[in-house]
Motif scaffolding. Structure first.
Motif, short mmCIF file in Angstrom:
data_model
loop_
_atom_site.label_atom_id
_atom_site.label_comp_id
_atom_site.label_asym_id
_atom_site.label_seq_id
_atom_site.Cartn_x
_atom_site.Cartn_y
_atom_site.Cartn_z
N HIS A 43 0.86 -1.19 0.00
CA HIS A 43 0.00 0.00 0.00
C HIS A 43 0.90 1.24 0.00
O HIS A 43 2.06 1.16 0.40
CB HIS A 43 -0.91 -0.02 1.23
N TYR A 44 0.31 2.36 -0.41
CA TYR A 44 1.14 3.55 -0.63
C TYR A 44 0.49 4.76 0.05
O TYR A 44 -0.69 5.07 -0.19
CB TYR A 44 1.31 3.80 -2.13
N GLN A 45 1.26 5.42 0.89
CA GLN A 45 0.77 6.63 1.56
C GLN A 45 1.38 7.86 0.88
O GLN A 45 2.61 7.93 0.73
CB GLN A 45 1.12 6.62 3.04
N PHE A 93 5.21 8.63 -2.86
CA PHE A 93 4.44 7.72 -2.00
C PHE A 93 5.41 6.87 -1.18
O PHE A 93 6.44 6.43 -1.70
CB PHE A 93 3.56 6.79 -2.85
N GLU A 134 6.28 13.33 9.71
CA GLU A 134 5.37 12.19 9.73
C GLU A 134 4.24 12.43 10.73
O GLU A 134 4.37 13.19 11.68
CB GLU A 134 6.13 10.92 10.13
N GLN A 150 3.31 13.85 5.68
CA GLN A 150 2.44 12.72 5.41
C GLN A 150 1.66 12.44 6.69
O GLN A 150 2.09 12.75 7.79
CB GLN A 150 3.23 11.49 4.96
N PHE A 186 -2.57 10.96 8.24
CA PHE A 186 -3.98 10.68 7.98
C PHE A 186 -4.77 11.92 7.59
O PHE A 186 -5.87 11.83 7.05
CB PHE A 186 -4.61 10.03 9.20
N SER A 207 -4.15 11.37 3.77
CA SER A 207 -4.66 10.10 3.26
C SER A 207 -4.03 8.94 4.04
O SER A 207 -2.88 9.04 4.49
CB SER A 207 -4.36 9.94 1.78
N HIS A 208 -4.81 7.90 4.16
CA HIS A 208 -4.24 6.65 4.67
C HIS A 208 -3.43 6.00 3.54
O HIS A 208 -3.52 6.42 2.39
CB HIS A 208 -5.36 5.71 5.12
N ALA A 209 -2.69 4.96 3.88
CA ALA A 209 -2.01 4.16 2.84
C ALA A 209 -3.06 3.46 2.01
O ALA A 209 -4.00 2.87 2.55
CB ALA A 209 -1.06 3.15 3.49
#
Length: 851
Positions: free
Chosen positions: A602-604, A617, A798, A818, A820, A823-825
């Motif tokens: 998955h990509y955050q 990401f 972060e 980065q 929440f 965006s989430h991952a």
């Protein structure tokens, strides 16, 4: 009243008339071996010389006697030879006389009457020789017809029986050595019949080397030096076998005292001499085995008193035989072992055993202790009573030392010298037994050096070994006398504590063990600081755990301590075993997760804080377990590191993330496509396969190297700063970018930043989350941002979750972020629509502060 009996050869037990065979055998007798024959020849030579001299005198008219008259004395030696040797002897001397006389008669002039007289005398000499020899020979073997002896019939019968039936070999021997009569025992001894023996010379059956002895003994009897004598000589029987016999000879005389024959008795000594020889040989063998034996040999009498010892034993104990004989007790016996041999000695004396074997100690004269193995045997007489004891003593000091050395090697670690796991197992068993007597608690503490592999990889295995030895010495220094410290395996040490009052005592011991690592190790001019993790299990008399279960429990507690952050002690609890079992099962399933397509990336989004657009990401791994559902990375990533699966997961993440990133396109023509960041584990970062893997990944995915950012934590880089710098330089040489994650949580310093030269610094969420509340945290973030701005390093924060955090970071001038809030991952298939959502969220949070 006795009566006179004429000597009759037909009835006498003493004689047998000469036969034709006897005459022929006497012809073969070597007369020249007898000195009496030479005496007769000497008489002939003397008389012949006188005859020749007188013949010359007669020729010169010096005498009036006829010349042949002087030949008459020649009859005397002829008669003597006939008496001693018989017909052959008298004829031999007669012919010798003729040979001596005839030349004189022929060379000197004589009258016819003188020649006739000399010839007549020679003829008379031959006749007389025959007559005298026969007559005297008969008188030698019988008795003169005119001579009588008194013989009692009863005595004659008794002698006949004694002669014939005795078990003793007997013979009647003539004065010339010929056998006149033999009994059955002699016949049996020599293997001939009586008829074969009678008339033969006794020398025929005498061993060649003993014939001179026989002649000498006969001569002593002949000259009257002795009437009887005994001697030992060897005979040869019919088969050629040598017989050793004792010969006794006595003279038999008539009533005038004249010797008429010899009575010989023979006793077979062969068996006796053979037995004597065997005894001598046995004695020699014993002496050789005793004296020349390389082992120590000792003789004692039945009372245990010293008798003799060989040189090997004297060398062993340092005392001479004389010194040992002078002591009433053995000076070499160790005082603590004096009574050790007593029971064995009693068993030998009583006949309960014929030999014994013990291991004991002796004292050398110089005081050294000698370990010996003593094998003792008893010699008994024909009644079974002990005669003496013989002991074989073997020095086993060196052998015992070697055995102890091998035993020590079998139970101790060769590197540190500490007891090994076999020794520990025995001690744990003994500790169980002590609990039953004394009660209380025992504990096992398993100590494992944190990241010991890094020491070996960085400094080499020799330095690693030296670190283990140094740690062993430190641990020994804090080990209680009642406890056992052992090297279990590799970089693991196990401490067995006994007699504890409670589990609190075990925890105190664990802290004591960990404290020895507070001081760095200085090895080969290198300073090495290492921590350790301890797992402790405590048990009492109620516990039913065996050695293996206790070790497993301590190991489980140790890994739990590792999971909690290392450099600590964790006390085992029963629920840990269940967790460990579940963890093991989960690790097995994790190993199959890649094959079973259970892992996904998955990509955050990484957002530019000043504009809200996505610049990259961060790839994050997710595990979708078929029964457990989604497994948190906080669970399976440490599990992978513990079970050597992390390299496999890193390779999967790098390949999958690079493949997906290569497919991303730029949002607008003036923007570059987003980059992707991949987290590297400490193990993979320092692994030699990393750089080849990066090159292969770039080649197979066609991803531009500047779009690949590798993230490492600050602690990973600082584990081995020199190695980290080399790897970072290679990464940058390939065109990739390096990000330093979790900055501020470790040993952050300007010197490290200068050495590592990262492209991106990620501020840990612990500084971002309380940014609006903690003045210290706010100042720290401000300092980090200012520092990076001066050094030209991009700053990424972060964990941005609120607009307040975003506004504070914008105010400080932070570059990227980065969290929440944006965006989430998300999975790879949701990346395209994510940009609009991220921009919308950013605008809602940041717009008021930008107006």
């Amino acid at each position: 009243m006795s009566k006179k009996a004429t000597f009759d050869s037909s009835t006498s037990p003493f004689v047998a008339l000469p036969t034709r065979k006897l005459l022929f055998r006497r012809l073969a007798d070597p007369l020249w071996l007898d000195r009496r024959f030479w005496l007769a020849l000497l008489l002939v030579a003397g008389i012949s010389s006188i005859h020749i001299g007188l013949s010359l005198s007669f020729g010169e008219r010096m005498t009036t006697f006829p010349n042949f008259v002087w030949i008459l004395p020649i009859l005397a030696p002829i008669a003597y030879a006939g008496l001693v040797f018989g017909l052959i002897g008298s004829l031999s001397i007669a012919f010798a006389a003729i040979i001596a006389i005839v030349p004189g008669e022929l060379l000197i002039s004589h009258t016819a009457s003188e020649l006739w007289g000399a010839g007549s005398i020679c003829a008379i000499a031959i006749v007389i020789a025959i007559m005298v020899s026969c007559d005297l020979g008969r008188s030698r073997s019988t008795t003169d017809p005119a001579t009588t002896v008194e013989v009692l019939p009863e005595e004659e019968q008794r002698f006949r029986i004694a002669f014939e039936d005795t078990m003793v070999a007997m013979a009647v021997v003539g004065l010339d050595g010929h056998l006149l009569r033999v009994n059955r025992s002699l016949s049996t001894m020599l293997g001939y019949s009586p008829n074969e023996l009678i008339g033969t010379n006794f020398l025929d059956y005498t061993h060649p080397d003993d014939r001179q002895l026989t002649l000498a003994m006969n001569n002593e009897l002949a000259i009257g030096k002795a009437d009887q004598l005994s001697y030992v000589k060897r005979l040869i029987d019919r088969s050629g076998r040598t017989i050793t016999a004792e010969v006794s000879r006595s003279l038999a005389k008539d009533n005038r005292g004249v010797t008429i024959y010899i009575v010989a008795s023979l006793r077979d000594l062969t068996a006796e001499r053979t037995a004597e020889t065997r005894i001598v040989e046995s004695e020699q063998r014993f002496r050789l085995a005793f004296e020349d034996n390389m082992a120590g040999m000792v003789l004692h009498d039945r009372q245990g008193n010293f008798v003799d010892a060989n040189e090997a034993f004297c060398t062993m104990v340092g005392y001479s035989v004389k010194e040992l004989s002078e002591h009433t007790t053995a000076p070499f016996l160790h005082p603590d072992d004096n009574e050790l041999a007593t029971p064995q000695h009693r068993r030998l004396l009583s006949g309960q055993a014929s030999s014994s074997r013990i291991v004991t100690r002796y004292l050398h004269k110089n005081g050294d202790v000698i370990h010996v193995e003593v094998a003792r045997s008893v010699a008994r007489d024909e009644h079974g009573e002990p005669i003496f004891f013989v002991s074989s003593v073997r020095d086993i000091t060196g052998e015992r030392s070697l055995t102890e050395q091998l035993s020590h090697q079998a139970t101790h670690d060769s590197l540190t010298g500490l007891p090994n796991r076999q020794f520990l197992k025995d001690r744990v068993t003994q500790a169980h037994d002590k609990l039953e007597l004394s009660g209380g608690y025992n504990a096992l503490l398993l100590l494992d050096i944190d990241d010991f592999k890094g020491v070996n990889d960085t400094f080499g295995h020799y330095t690693g070994d030296q670190l283990l030895v140094g740690l062993a010495r430190r641990l020994e220094a804090v080990t209680r006398a009642s406890d056992t410290l052992s090297r279990f395996a590799g970089d693991e040490f196990v401490y067995l504590a006994e007699g504890l009052a409670s589990s609190a005592d075990a925890e105190a011991l664990a802290r004591r063990l960990l404290s020895v690592l507070d001081t760095p190790f200085v090895l080969d001019q290198s300073t090495i600081q290492r921590s350790a993790t301890v797992g402790t299990v405590v048990w009492d008399i109620t516990s039913d755990k065996g050695y293996d279960e206790l070790i497993q429990a301590a190991d489980t507690a140790m890994y739990e301590a590792k999971r909690q952050g290392k450099a600590r002690n964790v006390l085992y609890t029963p629920d840990m075993s269940e967790r460990a079992s579940n963890s093991f099962k989960l690790a097995q399933e994790l190993g199959l997760a890649v094959t079973n397509n259970e892992l996904a990336m998955h990509y955050q989004p990484l957002v530019e804080l000043s504009s809200g657009r996505i610049v990259g990401f961060e790839s994050l791994m997710r595990w979708h377990h078929p029964t457990l559902g989604t497994v948190s990375p906080e669970i399976f990533i440490p599990l992978a590191e513990q079970n050597n699966l992390i390299l496999k997961l890193d390779s999967f993440a790098m390949n999958r993330a690079s493949t997906v990133a290569a497919s991303w396109e730029a949002g607008t023509p003036d923007r570059a496509p987003p980059y992707v960041t991949i987290n590297l584990s400490a193990r993979h970062f320092h692994d030699p396969t990393l750089l080849p893997l990066l090159e292969q990944t770039l080649a197979t995915t066609n991803l531009a190297p500047e779009r690949l950012v590798l993230e490492i934590t600050e602690s990973v880089a600082l584990q081995d700063i020199d190695s980290a710098i080399r790897v970072i330089n290679h990464i940058k040489h390939l065109g990739m970018t390096l990000a330093l994650d979790d900055f501020g949580t470790g040993y952050s310093s300007l010197s490290y930043l200068a050495k590592l030269e990262p492209n991106v610094i990620k501020i840990d969420r612990s500084f971002v989350s309380p940014a609006s509340k903690s003045n210290y945290a706010q100042r720290s973030v401000e300092a980090i941002v200012s520092l990076c701005c001066v050094l030209g390093i991009t700053v990424l924060a972060e964990g941005i979750e609120t607009s307040v955090q975003l506004k504070e970071l914008l105010h400080l001038g932070c570059d990227l972020g980065q969290g929440f809030l944006f965006s989430h991952a998300i999975p790879a298939d949701q990346i395209q629509p994510a940009e609009a959502l991220v921009l919308k969220n950013w605008q809602e949070a940041a717009e008021p502060s930008l107006r």
